[in-house]
Design a protein around this motif. Structure first.
Motif, PDB file in Angstrom:
ATOM      1  N   TYR A 176       0.834  -1.198   0.000  1.00 48.17           N
ATOM      2  CA  TYR A 176       0.000   0.000   0.000  1.00 48.17           C
ATOM      3  C   TYR A 176       0.863   1.240   0.000  1.00 48.17           C
ATOM      4  CZ  TYR A 176      -3.750   3.215   1.246  1.00 48.17           C
ATOM      5  OH  TYR A 176      -4.667   4.237   1.236  1.00 48.17           O
ATOM      6  N   GLN A 177       0.528   2.151  -0.882  1.00 49.34           N
ATOM      7  CA  GLN A 177       1.194   3.439  -0.918  1.00 49.34           C
ATOM      8  C   GLN A 177       0.125   4.504  -0.776  1.00 49.34           C
ATOM      9  OE1 GLN A 177       3.586   3.919  -4.474  1.00 49.34           O
ATOM     10  NE2 GLN A 177       5.197   4.766  -3.192  1.00 49.34           N
ATOM     11  N   ALA A 178       0.164   5.175   0.336  1.00 50.10           N
ATOM     12  CA  ALA A 178      -0.880   6.164   0.593  1.00 50.10           C
ATOM     13  C   ALA A 178      -0.845   7.255  -0.471  1.00 50.10           C
ATOM     14  CB  ALA A 178      -0.687   6.766   1.977  1.00 50.10           C
ATOM     15  N   GLY A 179      -2.011   7.770  -0.792  1.00 49.46           N
ATOM     16  CA  GLY A 179      -2.088   8.928  -1.673  1.00 49.46           C
ATOM     17  C   GLY A 179      -1.833   8.636  -3.127  1.00 49.46           C
ATOM     18  N   THR A 180      -1.995   7.403  -3.543  1.00 50.46           N
ATOM     19  CA  THR A 180      -1.815   7.132  -4.959  1.00 50.46           C
ATOM     20  C   THR A 180      -3.120   6.700  -5.602  1.00 50.46           C
ATOM     21  OG1 THR A 180      -1.140   4.870  -4.431  1.00 50.46           O
ATOM     22  CG2 THR A 180       0.599   6.478  -4.737  1.00 50.46           C
ATOM     23  N   ASN A 181      -4.106   6.376  -4.770  1.00 48.49           N
ATOM     24  CA  ASN A 181      -5.384   5.941  -5.330  1.00 48.49           C
ATOM     25  C   ASN A 181      -6.481   6.245  -4.315  1.00 48.49           C
ATOM     26  OD1 ASN A 181      -7.621   4.623  -6.296  1.00 48.49           O
ATOM     27  ND2 ASN A 181      -6.531   2.716  -6.778  1.00 48.49           N
ATOM     28  N   ALA A 182      -7.372   7.123  -4.694  1.00 47.57           N
ATOM     29  CA  ALA A 182      -8.409   7.564  -3.759  1.00 47.57           C
ATOM     30  C   ALA A 182      -9.472   6.502  -3.536  1.00 47.57           C
ATOM     31  CB  ALA A 182      -9.056   8.858  -4.263  1.00 47.57           C
ATOM     32  N   GLU A 183      -9.407   5.432  -4.309  1.00 44.56           N
ATOM     33  CA  GLU A 183     -10.440   4.399  -4.180  1.00 44.56           C
ATOM     34  C   GLU A 183     -10.080   3.358  -3.116  1.00 44.56           C
ATOM     35  OE1 GLU A 183     -13.264   4.730  -6.003  1.00 44.56           O
ATOM     36  OE2 GLU A 183     -12.275   6.584  -6.636  1.00 44.56           O
ATOM     37  N   THR A 184      -8.840   3.363  -2.647  1.00 41.12           N
ATOM     38  CA  THR A 184      -8.438   2.300  -1.723  1.00 41.12           C
ATOM     39  C   THR A 184      -8.683   2.710  -0.273  1.00 41.12           C
ATOM     40  OG1 THR A 184      -6.213   3.163  -1.730  1.00 41.12           O
ATOM     41  CG2 THR A 184      -6.669   1.342  -3.231  1.00 41.12           C
ATOM     42  N   VAL A 185      -8.797   1.699   0.572  1.00 40.91           N
ATOM     43  CA  VAL A 185      -8.975   1.945   1.999  1.00 40.91           C
ATOM     44  C   VAL A 185      -7.609   1.816   2.662  1.00 40.91           C
ATOM     45  CG1 VAL A 185     -10.184   1.163   4.078  1.00 40.91           C
ATOM     46  CG2 VAL A 185     -11.242   0.874   1.824  1.00 40.91           C
ATOM     47  N   PRO A 186      -7.248   2.753   3.533  1.00 41.97           N
ATOM     48  CA  PRO A 186      -5.949   2.644   4.209  1.00 41.97           C
ATOM     49  C   PRO A 186      -5.831   1.287   4.913  1.00 41.97           C
ATOM     50  CG  PRO A 186      -6.941   4.768   4.660  1.00 41.97           C
ATOM     51  CD  PRO A 186      -7.943   3.975   3.897  1.00 41.97           C
ATOM     52  N   PRO A 187      -4.646   0.686   4.899  1.00 45.67           N
ATOM     53  CA  PRO A 187      -4.510  -0.719   5.315  1.00 45.67           C
ATOM     54  C   PRO A 187      -4.926  -1.004   6.751  1.00 45.67           C
ATOM     55  CG  PRO A 187      -2.362   0.316   5.023  1.00 45.67           C
ATOM     56  CD  PRO A 187      -3.361   1.245   4.449  1.00 45.67           C
ATOM     57  N   LEU A 188      -4.821  -0.015   7.630  1.00 46.29           N
ATOM     58  CA  LEU A 188      -5.171  -0.322   9.019  1.00 46.29           C
ATOM     59  C   LEU A 188      -6.663  -0.124   9.287  1.00 46.29           C
ATOM     60  CD1 LEU A 188      -2.135   0.817  11.145  1.00 46.29           C
ATOM     61  CD2 LEU A 188      -2.534  -1.239   9.816  1.00 46.29           C
ATOM     62  N   GLN A 189      -7.385   0.305   8.275  1.00 46.84           N
ATOM     63  CA  GLN A 189      -8.821   0.411   8.465  1.00 46.84           C
ATOM     64  C   GLN A 189      -9.556  -0.688   7.724  1.00 46.84           C
ATOM     65  OE1 GLN A 189     -10.045   4.591   7.987  1.00 46.84           O
ATOM     66  NE2 GLN A 189      -7.940   4.926   8.671  1.00 46.84           N
ATOM     67  N   THR A 190      -8.808  -1.707   7.377  1.00 49.65           N
ATOM     68  CA  THR A 190      -9.431  -2.862   6.760  1.00 49.65           C
ATOM     69  C   THR A 190      -8.580  -4.071   7.142  1.00 49.65           C
ATOM     70  OG1 THR A 190     -10.187  -3.819   4.681  1.00 49.65           O
ATOM     71  CG2 THR A 190      -8.143  -2.568   4.608  1.00 49.65           C
ATOM     72  N   PHE A 191      -8.853  -5.244   6.587  1.00 48.96           N
ATOM     73  CA  PHE A 191      -8.070  -6.423   6.921  1.00 48.96           C
ATOM     74  C   PHE A 191      -8.286  -7.465   5.848  1.00 48.96           C
ATOM     75  CE2 PHE A 191     -12.265  -7.152   8.718  1.00 48.96           C
ATOM     76  CZ  PHE A 191     -12.548  -8.442   8.312  1.00 48.96           C
ATOM     77  N   ALA A 192      -7.479  -8.491   5.894  1.00 45.14           N
ATOM     78  CA  ALA A 192      -7.713  -9.666   5.055  1.00 45.14           C
ATOM     79  C   ALA A 192      -7.733 -10.864   5.997  1.00 45.14           C
ATOM     80  CB  ALA A 192      -6.583  -9.821   4.030  1.00 45.14           C
ATOM     81  N   THR A 193      -8.555 -11.858   5.694  1.00 46.06           N
ATOM     82  CA  THR A 193      -8.631 -12.990   6.614  1.00 46.06           C
ATOM     83  C   THR A 193      -7.329 -13.791   6.587  1.00 46.06           C
ATOM     84  OG1 THR A 193      -9.786 -14.181   4.895  1.00 46.06           O
ATOM     85  CG2 THR A 193     -11.130 -13.263   6.629  1.00 46.06           C
ATOM     86  N   GLU A 194      -6.706 -13.839   5.428  1.00 44.18           N
ATOM     87  CA  GLU A 194      -5.368 -14.445   5.359  1.00 44.18           C
ATOM     88  C   GLU A 194      -4.389 -13.319   5.081  1.00 44.18           C
ATOM     89  OE1 GLU A 194      -4.922 -17.588   5.992  1.00 44.18           O
ATOM     90  OE2 GLU A 194      -7.068 -18.044   6.046  1.00 44.18           O
ATOM     91  N   GLU A 195      -3.301 -13.300   5.823  1.00 40.60           N
ATOM     92  CA  GLU A 195      -2.286 -12.256   5.618  1.00 40.60           C
ATOM     93  C   GLU A 195      -0.956 -12.927   5.308  1.00 40.60           C
ATOM     94  OE1 GLU A 195      -3.026  -9.033   5.729  1.00 40.60           O
ATOM     95  OE2 GLU A 195      -4.531  -8.631   7.275  1.00 40.60           O
ATOM     96  N   PRO A 196      -0.779 -13.327   4.063  1.00 35.68           N
ATOM     97  CA  PRO A 196       0.440 -14.092   3.751  1.00 35.68           C
ATOM     98  C   PRO A 196       1.721 -13.305   4.001  1.00 35.68           C
ATOM     99  CG  PRO A 196      -0.788 -13.535   1.747  1.00 35.68           C
ATOM    100  CD  PRO A 196      -1.650 -13.159   2.908  1.00 35.68           C
TER     101      PRO A 196
END
Lengths: 652, 317, 153, 308
Positions: free
Chosen positions: B290-310
């Motif tokens: 994740y690179q902040a400020g490059t895509n306004a459509e994405t959710v910042p990584p700490l405000q979301t999650f993935a069930t698997e985090e490889p």
């Protein structure tokens, strides 16, 4: 504040390795502590009275009890302080038993640690605020997951008490494992004769709605107000039209389908009604064998069905229901015994599981009640039973006893003799476990009246020789190796949690142990409850159980659900998030992360602010940890309370 | 390019409350935030290596009004992140972008001059493509632009506005960021790092300029640094509390910082506080791609999650 | 005296109420002996844990911080530990920059049934902390020390 | 490790005596399959059964010394045909990192130290891993067609499971796959990992005749032409003692017991002297005859087909 501290000895449980009196003495030096004492059993009546007396004598407005785990007695003490007029949230517990006295013997270190735990409890209590619960209505409907005998009992008891029940069953029929049994121990009465009427009751009860071939898709909400999505799997048969006449199965050309109900003993048709007493008595298509699906053409059943109930295009259907409580009665499955390659690992046709043997013996089974070998159809004369296959075996990760195999093996040995009078049965066992009314007498009958030879020892190898099998084991009582020539070998395969149990537990947000069995709230005192309010357990989903225990647990779960829903309003836990509207900048991060959608954006004098929906918030505190300026605070676990605890433990 | 940009600003002006950019500062070396409302005000607009500060910091205050903003590539990432987090509405901002060749670091110029530069000391200044000539008290000193360019520009991946409504000029090629600054810092041992920060933070005067310059500090008047409910920090003059504030800031910016470097630049005593955020930025890139400020459509990584985090290698016990 | 000098280190634990606190209880019920250094702070969910609590403890002189929650997918609140995992991992990345040994902080998952696992985790982590030197401490602010001195008089 | 690099070859002491034919057929087959075997220099006994029953450190040191020797030659991946040597040497590798045995055994090594990174596998496992079934089939210019083989691994090849890492400990399939690739009809043999009686042949001969008797009995009952083995001791019990077994049970078995490498060698048409067929006690001639007849029958069939 005026805080009173009570240090429990718990008899010698704490007292033996913690200097409770010394800790109480030290506690007097803590800020705001005006009274501290030790007591032998704080949770006992005199112990609680002591707290109540101290509250009035010393005008206490906060109480710390250092004793066992708050998961054990926090509710007890909260009620006690409330009786003395102190808000129940002005109370903190220090866990000096499970977390101190029981895990170490060094009295100096333990006493010091106990004091520390009292210190952080006091520091937290100093920042506690009185909280009052709110009340909310609940849905008077119970979801029963699993239609085995435990689930059936729970459903009938709830329905008889006037509460609506929704039963979800994964298989095409309810009845569970018990429906597959020929006879039951220790009375050797016919399983379907005693279960059948109960199954019919489920079908006919006006308060019960049954969804077979269905599974739980998702659960949201909370006690009293769960929202459950049920997936009704496509059976390709319209249940409203199917009359259960069975013509489709008669005509179905795909006659080599795997017979799930009969555990693969014999075959069935691709469209079938699993067994004559099935509830609901509706046909189901097994797509993995149906020619319409495998080859793309057939359509025989659609042609012959007199009511036009067949619909190959049928799709899974999602159904949303509201319930107030849930009973998980998902039962068990057999351990995968094929890991035992010394028993052939499935290569030998006449080495069968106990459940297959039930179907081989059953009058309604594929052999019509005449036991014969799967390999050549001959009647077996020498039958060897091997117990503990997949039970009490650390090497395959199944260290527990499955509980009822000793009993059904004795039953099967007796029935074998009944079916084939000139047969001889042998049972290899580790120990005979038969604690239960009439149980031990039953196993003796198998030996004494029916001449079953019990050999105490394990079997190391089964191998075919000619058309028989050599079963080689050890007789530990004789201290010798024994070899028995067998026509048929029956493995008393151990039980494990039903397939996908952990997955279901995750949906229900209840815990499960490392074997997949659901965790009860307390091993002894709360065996029916889970840690999630409103979710109860019945039958083998919690651990191996025989029929009487499963039925009892079904009734117990029903009683718990009925008790819960008998109240008009449920009390909410006030330990929920609260927004300080002055600090909230309306950034919406809390709204994004809340797992319950319990926070919404409101307009406050033209500015966006967050607001907690009190009845929905479950008090996890995720929002609190997310809000950068700390505008959302979880009551009873605020930043300041936790920071005070941290600081109490640091060098500062 | 200046005139083209001015033209673009003038074109936008009628539709917006104001256009935020850069204007004359206290001396020729320093520009200042500039709020243009009338076409004639645009004449004083400044751009180029002196357009140092990040105008995005002002945007959230204008929520509810439509404004224009002139942005360097790095500034535009702040705007994009503000939009991604709902701090700024896309439709309420007109973004004017241009290809940025990098900005100066006043501290480096001071170092070249061998003296601190008080406001007003610089009497005049001239800039060519790769040289900068500064006149201090009638003494001219010419220096290589490369020697006085801000560090962040050396690893600038986005010299052009990531998102813009008007873009003036030919887009420039971006560089790669290999986090060499962190690697250099990490040459130090754990103990040396602790000692370093103990030394550095003891100089902190708790002015919060670092926070105030940050375009993604959303708390504004409700910063936990100065509140009692919750009471994260005490007001004592202690190195620990000062460092803790930096870690609070870095934690709040974890996965959100766009790397504009304003915190470090704004620090009046020159503490490299940007390193904390850089660490988090590197971690967010490594762990969550994740690179902040490059895509306004994405959710910042700490405000979301993935069930698997490889990518998260949890410790085995 | 908060820990036994020479014998113990300051170790702070943050445990979720539903799984890990229960797991620690299970360890107690099973009499699984553990080192005495750890002091547990009970929180409802690992998602409640602001990484800054950990930073606060470590800057405040704690020698180690151990966080434990429900196993992923088994959170009592469905998703809290998923968020926690990301946040705690980020926190672990920040510590070394500040000069705090990342070995001072670990997070893991222990369910209410895993008493033995809890014993193992506590024992291992305590060993790990004892293998490190005592946590570095900031000098108190002169202001506070002066006040403390006054209070002592 | 690929078979283009040389493996260190540890023949074991049986290979020098009672199982010389196992050693020579193993070398011949490996050469044919392009696997380079480089003999360890100055190797010593693995410790066999006696050492570890007396002293674990000594037993560990004995085997560890062989790895040390291999290391001096730059050989780290060792192969051995003998399952017993394999087990001892694997145990030694494990014991060298044991906190009690390791230091004591190291002392016994004198000045030498064991380096990291040594492995040891059975020749059978390495053939299975490195050579595809297709390759074996292609090399089998005289495939074992029509030959009914009872595969017999003995107790050690697959056990203990954790140490040997040889698939399913109760039902290994490696030999089956190799011999099937060479064209043999491999019978499902339920007693494939049973005990042959091992070294009880001298102190308690009855144990060997009873246990090995069962194995021969079942193989014969299944119609096997030959028992394929991979262990020198098993081979000796089943082959050399077949007469004793017959006497003890009043049977008349004449069932050839051959190393799987000998059977592979026959398939590859390797010279009989390299395969050491003359060393077998029970005459393998019926096996050779059957294969020859089978080949003749096939040739005739093809001729007839060609004529037609």
């Amino acid at each position: 504040m005026r805080i009173g501290v009570f240090i429990c000895h718990c008899g010698t449980n704490i007292g033996a390795t913690v200097d409770s009196a010394g800790v109480a003495e030290n506690a007097k030096s803590l800020p705001d502590v005006v009274f501290a004492t030790d007591s032998m059993y704080t949770c006992s009546e005199p112990g609680q009275d002591g707290i109540i007396r101290a509250i009035s004598e010393h005008a206490l407005d906060g109480v710390v009890v250092a004793a066992c785990s708050p998961r054990m007695h926090e509710p007890t003490f909260r009620r006690a302080v409330e009786r003395a007029g102190v808000n129940r949230y002005m109370f903190e517990m220090a866990n000096i038993r499970e977390h101190v006295s029981w895990i170490g013997k060094d009295k100096e270190a333990n006493s010091n640690k106990a004091f520390e735990l009292v210190r952080i409890a006091v520091e937290k209590l100093r920042r506690n605020r009185p909280l009052t619960p709110k009340y909310f209505p609940s849905t008077k409907r119970v979801l029963v997951i699993g239609g085995g005998v435990a689930g059936i009992q729970a459903a009938l008891d709830c329905a008889d008490a006037g509460i609506e029940v929704i039963m979800v069953e994964r298989e095409p029929s309810i009845g569970g494992k018990m429906a597959k049994l020929d006879k039951t121990f220790p009375t050797v009465d016919c399983s379907s004769c005693i279960l059948g009427p109960k199954m019919v009751d489920v079908a006919q009860h006006p308060k019960i709605t049954l969804y077979a071939c269905s599974e739980l898709e998702s659960v949201s909400g909370f006690v009293g107000n769960f929202e459950v999505v049920i997936r009704r799997k496509a059976t390709c048969v319209d249940n409203t039209k199917c009359t259960g006449c069975g013509l489709c199965a008669e005509k179905c050309p795909s006659k080599k389908s795997f017979d799930r109900f009969n555990e693969g003993v014999g075959t069935t048709t691709a469209i079938n009604i699993p067994f004559p007493q099935a509830i609901p008595k509706k046909a189901v298509i097994d797509k993995s064998f149906c020619r319409q699906f495998v080859k793309g053409k057939c359509g025989v059943c659609a042609k012959v069905c007199p009511t036009g109930a067949i619909s190959y295009e049928q799709q899974d259907e999602l159904l949303t229901v509201q319930v107030g409580a849930m009973v998980a009665a998902t039962g068990y499955d057999l351990v995968d015994w094929k890991v035992y390659s010394e028993y052939g690992g499935g290569r030998y046709p006449d080495v069968v599981t106990s459940l297959q043997y039930e179907r081989m013996m059953s009058a309604s089974g594929p052999f019509g009640g005449h036991i014969k070998r799967l390999s050549d159809g001959k009647e077996p004369k020498n039958v060897v039973f091997i117990q503990c296959v997949g039970s009490r075996d650390v090497s395959i990760g199944r260290p527990y006893c499955s509980g009822f195999c000793c009993m059904y093996t004795a039953k099967q040995a007796i029935l074998t003799k009944d079916h084939i009078p000139d047969s001889q049965s042998y049972v290899f066992y580790m120990d005979i476990r038969s604690p239960g009314k009439g149980y031990d007498e039953f196993t003796r009958r198998a030996q004494e009246e029916y001449g079953t030879q019990y050999i105490r020892g394990r079997v190391s190898l089964i191998y075919p020789k000619g058309d028989r099998y050599i079963v080689r084991g050890v007789d530990t009582l004789a201290g010798a190796q024994v070899e028995v020539e067998a026509d048929l070998v029956v493995l008393a395969v151990g039980v494990e949690a039903a397939a996908n149990s952990p997955h279901l537990a995750e949906k229900l947000r209840i815990s499960y142990d490392k074997f997949g069995f659901f965790m009860e709230s307390h091993v002894k005192l709360k065996p029916i409850e889970t840690n999630t309010a409103g979710v109860f357990l019945a039958g083998c989903s919690q651990g191996p159980k025989d029929i009487p225990s499963s039925v009892a647990m079904g009734s117990a779960a029903a009683a718990k659900a009925i008790g819960l829903l008998s109240k008009d309003m449920l009390e909410s836990d006030p330990q929920i998030a609260q927004v300080n509207i002055n600090r909230c900048v309306g950034c919406g991060k809390c709204i994004n992360v809340c797992p319950y959608k319990a926070i919404r954006e409101i307009d406050f004098r033209g500015q966006a602010k967050a607001e907690v929906i009190e009845a929905v918030c479950q008090g996890c505190g995720l929002c609190n940890a997310t809000c950068p300026q700390g505008a959302v605070q979880l009551s009873h676990f605020t930043d300041n309370q936790i920071l005070a605890e941290v600081e109490a433990l640091c060098r500062c | 390019m200046d005139d083209e940009l001015k033209g673009a600003i003038r074109k936008v002006l009628p539709d917006v409350d104001c256009v935020i950019g850069w204007g004359p500062g206290p001396d020729p070396l320093r520009s200042a935030p500039f709020f243009m409302r009338k076409p004639e005000e645009v004449d004083a607009f400044v751009v180029g290596p002196l357009a140092v500060n990040n105008p995005a910091v002002f945007l959230p205050e204008y929520k509810g009004k439509k404004v224009g903003i002139v942005v360097k590539g790095c500034d535009s990432r702040s705007v994009v992140q503000q939009i991604a987090e709902g701090l700024v509405k896309r439709e309420e901002v007109v973004i004017i972008g241009f290809p940025c060749s990098g900005v100066v670091d006043i501290q480096k110029i001071a170092a070249q001059l061998g003296q601190d530069i008080e406001p007003g000391m610089v009497t005049s200044l001239s800039i060519s493509s790769d040289k900068l000539t500064v006149n201090v008290k009638d003494t001219a000193k010419t220096m290589d632009m490369a020697d006085v360019r801000a560090d962040k520009c050396a690893s600038c991946q986005y010299p052009n506005a990531v998102v813009s409504d008007e873009f003036v000029g030919t887009p420039k090629e971006g560089k790669t960021d290999d986090y060499a600054d962190l690697a250099a810092f990490e040459e130090k041992s754990i103990d040396e790092r602790f000692a370093f920060w103990e030394q550095e933070m003891s100089r902190c005067i708790r002015c919060y300029a670092c926070r105030n310059a940050c375009p993604l500090c959303v708390c504004r008047d409700h910063c936990v640094a100065t509140s009692r409910e919750p009471h994260w920090l005490n007001q004592a003059d202690s190195t620990r509390e000062k460092l803790f504030f930096q870690l609070i800031h870095a934690t709040h910016l974890a996965g959100r910082c766009t790397g504009c470097g304003e915190c470090s630049r704004a620090c009046p005593v020159g503490i490299p506080v940007g390193l904390f955020k850089r660490t988090m930025t590197r971690a967010a890139a490594r762990l969550f791609d994740y690179q902040a400020g490059t895509n306004a459509e994405t959710v910042p990584p700490l405000q979301t999650f993935a069930t698997e985090e490889p990518t998260i290698k949890e410790r085995e016990w | 005296m908060s820990v036994l000098t020479g014998k113990e280190r300051r170790i702070v634990g943050f445990l979720c109420n539903w799984c890990s606190y229960g797991g620690a209880d299970t360890a107690g019920v099973g009499r699984f002996v553990q080192p005495t250094d750890l002091r547990i702070i009970r929180v409802p969910c690992s998602g409640r844990i602001n990484p800054l609590f950990i930073v606060k403890a470590l800057l405040g002189g704690a020698d180690g911080v151990l966080v434990s929650g429900c196993h992923p997918r088994d959170c009592h609140y469905a998703e809290g530990n998923f968020y926690a995992r990301r946040r705690l991992e980020m926190c672990k990345n920040l510590l070394p920059l500040v000069g705090i040994d990342p070995k001072r902080f670990e997070y893991t998952w222990v369910s209410a049934s895993e008493g033995q696992r809890w014993q193992h985790v506590v024992t291992e982590f305590t060993k790990q902390i004892h293998a490190l030197p005592p946590a570095p401490v900031f000098p108190e602010s002169p202001e506070i020390e002066r006040l403390a001195a006054c209070a002592g008089e | 490790m690929s078979r283009n690099e040389p493996f260190g070859y540890y023949p074991g002491c049986s290979g020098q005596g009672t199982s010389a034919e196992y050693d020579s057929s193993t070398r011949a087959v490996c050469a044919e399959l392009g696997m380079k075997l480089q003999d360890l220099e100055d190797w010593n006994c693995c410790g066999s059964t006696p050492a570890h029953t007396v002293d674990h450190s000594l037993s560990t040191a004995l085997s560890a010394r062989n790895f040390v020797q291999a290391g001096k030659q730059g050989l780290f991946d060792i192969v051995t045909p003998c399952p017993s040597c394999l087990k001892n040497m694997r145990v030694a590798l494990r014991n060298m990192s044991d906190e009690h045995i390791g230091p004591q055994a190291s002392k016994l090594l004198g000045g030498d130290t064991l380096q990291e990174g040594h492995t040891i596998k059975s020749v059978m496992q390495v053939i299975h891993e490195q050579v595809s079934a297709n390759e074996i089939a292609a090399k089998s210019i005289r495939p074992l067609e029509g030959l009914k083989v009872a595969p017999y691994y003995g107790c050690l090849m697959s056990r203990p499971q954790g140490l040997m890492q040889f698939g399913d400990p109760e039902n290994p399939m490696v030999m089956e796959e190799i011999l099937a690739a060479a064209g043999a009809e491999v019978l499902p043999f339920p007693l494939k990992v049973e005990c042959c009686g091992a070294s009880m042949g001298i102190p308690l001969n009855e144990a060997v005749t009873r246990l090995s008797g069962k194995i021969i009995d079942l193989a014969a009952a299944l119609g096997a032409d030959v028992i394929a083995v991979a262990c020198p001791l098993c081979q000796m019990n089943l082959d050399l003692r077949q007469g004793q077994i017959n006497r003890a049970h009043k049977t008349h078995f004449q069932l050839p017991v051959m190393y799987y490498t000998q059977l592979l060698g026959l398939a590859f048409a390797l010279p009989h002297n390299e395969l050491g067929l003359d060393k077998l006690v029970v005459d393998p001639q019926p096996v050779l005859d059957k294969l020859a007849n089978q080949r003749r029958a096939v040739a005739n069939a093809m001729q007839t087909e060609g004529a037609a």
